[in-house]
Design a protein around this motif. Structure first.
Motif, PDB file in Angstrom:
ATOM      1  N   MET A   1      36.501 -45.947 -69.561  1.00 19.54           N
ATOM      2  CA  MET A   1      37.124 -44.899 -70.405  1.00 19.54           C
ATOM      3  C   MET A   1      36.279 -44.694 -71.656  1.00 19.54           C
ATOM      4  O   MET A   1      36.030 -45.641 -72.410  1.00 19.54           O
ATOM      5  CB  MET A   1      38.540 -45.392 -70.763  1.00 19.54           C
ATOM      6  CG  MET A   1      39.345 -44.455 -71.657  1.00 19.54           C
ATOM      7  SD  MET A   1      39.783 -42.905 -70.857  1.00 19.54           S
ATOM      8  CE  MET A   1      40.624 -42.102 -72.192  1.00 19.54           C
ATOM      9  N   PRO A   2      35.758 -43.476 -71.894  1.00 26.01           N
ATOM     10  CA  PRO A   2      34.951 -43.258 -73.112  1.00 26.01           C
ATOM     11  C   PRO A   2      35.767 -43.564 -74.357  1.00 26.01           C
ATOM     12  O   PRO A   2      36.996 -43.475 -74.350  1.00 26.01           O
ATOM     13  CB  PRO A   2      34.596 -41.778 -73.040  1.00 26.01           C
ATOM     14  CG  PRO A   2      34.916 -41.350 -71.660  1.00 26.01           C
ATOM     15  CD  PRO A   2      35.940 -42.272 -71.127  1.00 26.01           C
ATOM     16  N   THR A   3      35.103 -43.897 -75.429  1.00 26.68           N
ATOM     17  CA  THR A   3      35.794 -44.383 -76.618  1.00 26.68           C
ATOM     18  C   THR A   3      36.534 -43.285 -77.379  1.00 26.68           C
ATOM     19  O   THR A   3      37.570 -43.526 -77.941  1.00 26.68           O
ATOM     20  CB  THR A   3      34.794 -45.065 -77.567  1.00 26.68           C
ATOM     21  OG1 THR A   3      33.652 -44.246 -77.654  1.00 26.68           O
ATOM     22  CG2 THR A   3      34.451 -46.443 -77.077  1.00 26.68           C
ATOM     23  N   ASP A   4      35.980 -42.097 -77.410  1.00 24.17           N
ATOM     24  CA  ASP A   4      36.588 -41.087 -78.270  1.00 24.17           C
ATOM     25  C   ASP A   4      36.517 -39.715 -77.592  1.00 24.17           C
ATOM     26  O   ASP A   4      35.573 -38.936 -77.816  1.00 24.17           O
ATOM     27  CB  ASP A   4      35.829 -41.081 -79.614  1.00 24.17           C
ATOM     28  CG  ASP A   4      36.501 -40.180 -80.634  1.00 24.17           C
ATOM     29  OD1 ASP A   4      37.449 -39.454 -80.253  1.00 24.17           O
ATOM     30  OD2 ASP A   4      36.079 -40.203 -81.802  1.00 24.17           O
ATOM     31  N   THR A   5      37.517 -39.422 -76.772  1.00 22.93           N
ATOM     32  CA  THR A   5      37.466 -38.150 -76.027  1.00 22.93           C
ATOM     33  C   THR A   5      37.616 -36.951 -76.977  1.00 22.93           C
ATOM     34  O   THR A   5      37.111 -35.862 -76.685  1.00 22.93           O
ATOM     35  CB  THR A   5      38.568 -38.093 -74.945  1.00 22.93           C
ATOM     36  OG1 THR A   5      39.774 -38.533 -75.536  1.00 22.93           O
ATOM     37  CG2 THR A   5      38.224 -38.963 -73.756  1.00 22.93           C
ATOM     38  N   GLY A   6      38.294 -37.167 -78.111  1.00 24.31           N
ATOM     39  CA  GLY A   6      38.424 -36.085 -79.108  1.00 24.31           C
ATOM     40  C   GLY A   6      37.041 -35.660 -79.583  1.00 24.31           C
ATOM     41  O   GLY A   6      36.726 -34.458 -79.649  1.00 24.31           O
ATOM     42  N   ALA A   7      36.202 -36.640 -79.895  1.00 27.76           N
ATOM     43  CA  ALA A   7      34.830 -36.334 -80.357  1.00 27.76           C
ATOM     44  C   ALA A   7      34.044 -35.632 -79.255  1.00 27.76           C
ATOM     45  O   ALA A   7      33.287 -34.685 -79.512  1.00 27.76           O
ATOM     46  CB  ALA A   7      34.126 -37.622 -80.769  1.00 27.76           C
ATOM     47  N   ILE A   8      34.259 -36.061 -78.027  1.00 29.62           N
ATOM     48  CA  ILE A   8      33.534 -35.448 -76.895  1.00 29.62           C
ATOM     49  C   ILE A   8      33.916 -33.964 -76.768  1.00 29.62           C
ATOM     50  O   ILE A   8      33.049 -33.098 -76.616  1.00 29.62           O
ATOM     51  CB  ILE A   8      33.832 -36.208 -75.582  1.00 29.62           C
ATOM     52  CG1 ILE A   8      33.260 -37.626 -75.673  1.00 29.62           C
ATOM     53  CG2 ILE A   8      33.276 -35.483 -74.372  1.00 29.62           C
ATOM     54  CD1 ILE A   8      33.652 -38.522 -74.523  1.00 29.62           C
ATOM     55  N   LEU A   9      35.219 -33.706 -76.867  1.00 30.77           N
ATOM     56  CA  LEU A   9      35.669 -32.307 -76.738  1.00 30.77           C
ATOM     57  C   LEU A   9      35.126 -31.450 -77.880  1.00 30.77           C
ATOM     58  O   LEU A   9      34.646 -30.329 -77.678  1.00 30.77           O
ATOM     59  CB  LEU A   9      37.201 -32.257 -76.723  1.00 30.77           C
ATOM     60  CG  LEU A   9      37.830 -32.739 -75.415  1.00 30.77           C
ATOM     61  CD1 LEU A   9      39.341 -32.926 -75.573  1.00 30.77           C
ATOM     62  CD2 LEU A   9      37.535 -31.749 -74.288  1.00 30.77           C
ATOM     63  N   GLU A  10      35.177 -32.006 -79.081  1.00 32.12           N
ATOM     64  CA  GLU A  10      34.706 -31.282 -80.263  1.00 32.12           C
ATOM     65  C   GLU A  10      33.209 -30.955 -80.127  1.00 32.12           C
ATOM     66  O   GLU A  10      32.768 -29.821 -80.358  1.00 32.12           O
ATOM     67  CB  GLU A  10      34.961 -32.182 -81.493  1.00 32.12           C
ATOM     68  CG  GLU A  10      35.186 -31.480 -82.816  1.00 32.12           C
ATOM     69  CD  GLU A  10      36.098 -30.270 -82.733  1.00 32.12           C
ATOM     70  OE1 GLU A  10      35.621 -29.217 -83.155  1.00 32.12           O
ATOM     71  OE2 GLU A  10      37.252 -30.348 -82.246  1.00 32.12           O
ATOM     72  N   LEU A  11      32.426 -31.971 -79.726  1.00 31.79           N
ATOM     73  CA  LEU A  11      30.973 -31.768 -79.581  1.00 31.79           C
ATOM     74  C   LEU A  11      30.674 -30.771 -78.456  1.00 31.79           C
ATOM     75  O   LEU A  11      29.743 -29.965 -78.572  1.00 31.79           O
ATOM     76  CB  LEU A  11      30.281 -33.113 -79.311  1.00 31.79           C
ATOM     77  CG  LEU A  11      30.140 -34.001 -80.544  1.00 31.79           C
ATOM     78  CD1 LEU A  11      29.909 -35.455 -80.169  1.00 31.79           C
ATOM     79  CD2 LEU A  11      28.999 -33.496 -81.438  1.00 31.79           C
ATOM     80  N   SER A  12      31.473 -30.823 -77.387  1.00 26.46           N
ATOM     81  CA  SER A  12      31.245 -29.872 -76.289  1.00 26.46           C
ATOM     82  C   SER A  12      31.449 -28.441 -76.781  1.00 26.46           C
ATOM     83  O   SER A  12      30.696 -27.535 -76.414  1.00 26.46           O
ATOM     84  CB  SER A  12      32.204 -30.134 -75.125  1.00 26.46           C
ATOM     85  OG  SER A  12      32.070 -31.457 -74.703  1.00 26.46           O
ATOM     86  N   LYS A  13      32.469 -28.260 -77.634  1.00 26.82           N
ATOM     87  CA  LYS A  13      32.713 -26.908 -78.177  1.00 26.82           C
ATOM     88  C   LYS A  13      31.530 -26.463 -79.037  1.00 26.82           C
ATOM     89  O   LYS A  13      31.060 -25.333 -78.947  1.00 26.82           O
ATOM     90  CB  LYS A  13      33.990 -26.915 -79.041  1.00 26.82           C
ATOM     91  CG  LYS A  13      35.239 -26.671 -78.240  1.00 26.82           C
ATOM     92  CD  LYS A  13      36.408 -26.360 -79.188  1.00 26.82           C
ATOM     93  CE  LYS A  13      37.577 -27.282 -78.879  1.00 26.82           C
ATOM     94  NZ  LYS A  13      38.466 -27.591 -79.966  1.00 26.82           N
ATOM     95  N   THR A  14      31.067 -27.385 -79.889  1.00 25.47           N
ATOM     96  CA  THR A  14      29.916 -27.055 -80.751  1.00 25.47           C
ATOM     97  C   THR A  14      28.722 -26.676 -79.890  1.00 25.47           C
ATOM     98  O   THR A  14      28.027 -25.682 -80.164  1.00 25.47           O
ATOM     99  CB  THR A  14      29.554 -28.289 -81.629  1.00 25.47           C
ATOM    100  OG1 THR A  14      30.714 -28.715 -82.296  1.00 25.47           O
ATOM    101  CG2 THR A  14      28.456 -27.977 -82.616  1.00 25.47           C
ATOM    102  N   ILE A  15      28.495 -27.449 -78.838  1.00 29.68           N
ATOM    103  CA  ILE A  15      27.345 -27.168 -77.959  1.00 29.68           C
ATOM    104  C   ILE A  15      27.496 -25.789 -77.317  1.00 29.68           C
ATOM    105  O   ILE A  15      26.550 -24.999 -77.287  1.00 29.68           O
ATOM    106  CB  ILE A  15      27.199 -28.282 -76.893  1.00 29.68           C
ATOM    107  CG1 ILE A  15      26.724 -29.569 -77.579  1.00 29.68           C
ATOM    108  CG2 ILE A  15      26.239 -27.870 -75.780  1.00 29.68           C
ATOM    109  CD1 ILE A  15      26.748 -30.790 -76.710  1.00 29.68           C
ATOM    110  N   GLY A  16      28.707 -25.498 -76.852  1.00 32.78           N
ATOM    111  CA  GLY A  16      28.959 -24.189 -76.229  1.00 32.78           C
ATOM    112  C   GLY A  16      28.664 -23.056 -77.195  1.00 32.78           C
ATOM    113  O   GLY A  16      27.980 -22.084 -76.844  1.00 32.78           O
TER     114      GLY A  16
END
Ligand SMILES: C[S@@+](CC[C@H](N)C(=O)[O-])C[C@H]1O[C@@H](n2cnc3c(N)ncnc32)[C@H](O)[C@@H]1O
Length: 410
Positions: A1-16
């Motif tokens: 389980m990744p440590t911080d899925t909130g950060a992953i989602l946020e970064l994915s949005k920034t990347i998009g």
């Protein structure tokens, strides 16, 4: 389980959103590209477990070793450029190497997306591996691994031995420890012609990475049109420590038809090697050391690209003082190097500073450039940042009584 899925989602949005911005740019936008790289790297970090990140970093040296080995084997020359796969058995027999060994090295490469592995023991090019088709890129990788990295590898041991009191010097530093030699970096290269040839070939890599123009952020054409030389035989630009003339070629390409001579200057054996490799007819040559008298007097531009970062402030000052003695009131010193930002220096710049530290050099901040230039009695006139920003900065220095034209950095 990744440590911080909130950060992953946020970064994915920034990347998009950054990717969409990049997609709308008519020309390449270095700032958006840099932000996208940072976000993508942060995403990978956020996605791995913390321990996985530590292991990922710790195994980077093995990654470099795999690439260096397949360059030495000649793999890139044998990989089909049309994108069709090649088997390990065909490759091994063409290269006359052990197939099992080849498979292990290629596994390390495909795991990092350098070649793809579409079926067992078959390999194809990727966009990343195609960058290594340029011989200068392979030479740069090889010379970094074979020479600079010797010092980088020994850096922690050297610094510990010196109780973290000094980064060492050109004569005595991590390079001497790692390469097990008493020779300085440049003498080590000069001692074996193949070393110097590999280094010079590597320095031709990325000559197009400038800022808008291949020749960099400084407007050579405008400078020489505003303050032209009197005669065709006068020196317009001397490229000091110019290697095989790559910067002069870019300047000439970007600003054709400039009045005055363009002269490549480097250590005599480097100039001889460059002449043997073949230089364009229009390029003059001059063998000499920048630690001795500058023989070319009154040139309009003394150009130093990727030179000062090889040297500390004391040696840098000596180079400038020798240049200053040859300058007249229309001469400019043009230094193409990095200018480290005071906060959040990007990865390439911060790590390059450690590469330089390993053999007695340093990357500089704007205030360190100013200190250096003033220490030699020159005036820092401008600092030019092109589209690539601080990574490809140009420092302009002149004599206190400079009578030439002001040029405004864009
Ligand atoms: C990092 S390379 C840069 C080459 C080139 N200016 C470029 O940007 O591609 C440093 C260059 O400095 C030269 N060099 C080292 N010591 C020198 C010296 N004492 N006098 C003149 N050139 C020197 C090397 O031979 C080499 O070509």
């Amino acid at each position: 389980m990744p440590t911080d899925t909130g950060a992953i989602l946020e970064l994915s949005k920034t990347i998009g959103s950054l990717a969409q911005t990049l997609d709308k740019c008519a020309v390449s936008n270095k700032q958006v590209q840099a932000a996208l790289i940072v976000a993508a790297e942060k995403l990978a970090i956020a996605t791995r477990e913390p321990e996985e990140n530590v292991y990922h970093i710790a195994t980077q040296i093995a990654h470099n070793a795999a690439i260096r080995s397949i360059i030495a084997m000649g793999v890139f020359e044998q990989m089909p450029e049309d994108g069709s796969p090649i088997s390990s058995s065909t490759l091994a027999s063409r290269l006359n190497v052990n197939e099992e060994l080849l498979i292990r090295l290629l596994r390390a490469c495909t795991s990092t997306h350098l070649f793809a592995n579409p079926s067992p023991n078959h390999y194809v090019h990727t966009p990343l591996s195609r960058a290594y088709l340029t011989p200068a890129n392979r030479a740069m990788t090889a010379q970094m691994y074979d020479f600079t990295c010797k010092g980088v590898f020994a850096l922690p041991e050297f610094l510990l031995l010196n109780k973290f009191d000094s980064a060492g010097t050109y004569e005595s530093g991590a390079f001497q420890m790692g390469a097990n030699t008493d020779l300085t970096f440049w003498d080590y290269l000069a001692a074996v012609p193949e070393r110097m040839q590999l280094f010079s070939a590597g320095m031709r890599a990325a000559t197009t990475i400038g800022s808008g123009r291949a020749s960099g952020a400084f407007p050579f054409g405008e400078a020489l049109a505003e303050d032209p030389v009197a005669n065709e035989d006068d020196v317009a630009v001397v490229d000091v420590g110019g290697g095989r003339g790559q910067a002069l070629e870019a300047i000439q390409r970007d600003w054709p038809g400039m009045k005055g001579k363009l002269v490549l200057q480097d250590l005599p054996h480097v100039v001889k090697d460059a002449e043997k490799k073949g230089l364009p007819e229009w390029m003059g040559t001059s063998g000499g050391s920048f630690f001795e008298e500058q023989k070319i007097k009154g040139a309009r531009i003394y150009h130093f690209r990727r030179i000062f970062h090889d040297w500390d402030q004391i040696k840098g000052r000596q180079i400038l003082e020798n240049t200053k003695a040859a300058m007249n009131d229309l001469s400019r010193v043009i230094i193409a190097d990095m200018a480290l930002p005071d906060v959040n220096a990007p990865r390439d710049m911060a790590l390059q500073d450690l590469n330089m530290m390993s053999f007695g050099g340093m990357e500089r901040s704007v205030s360190q450039w100013k200190d250096l230039i003033e220490s030699a009695g020159l005036v820092m006139k401008n600092i030019w940042f092109g589209k690539d920003g601080a990574k490809h900065a140009v420092v302009e220095a002149v004599l206190p009584g400079f009578k030439g034209h002001d040029l405004t950095p864009y």
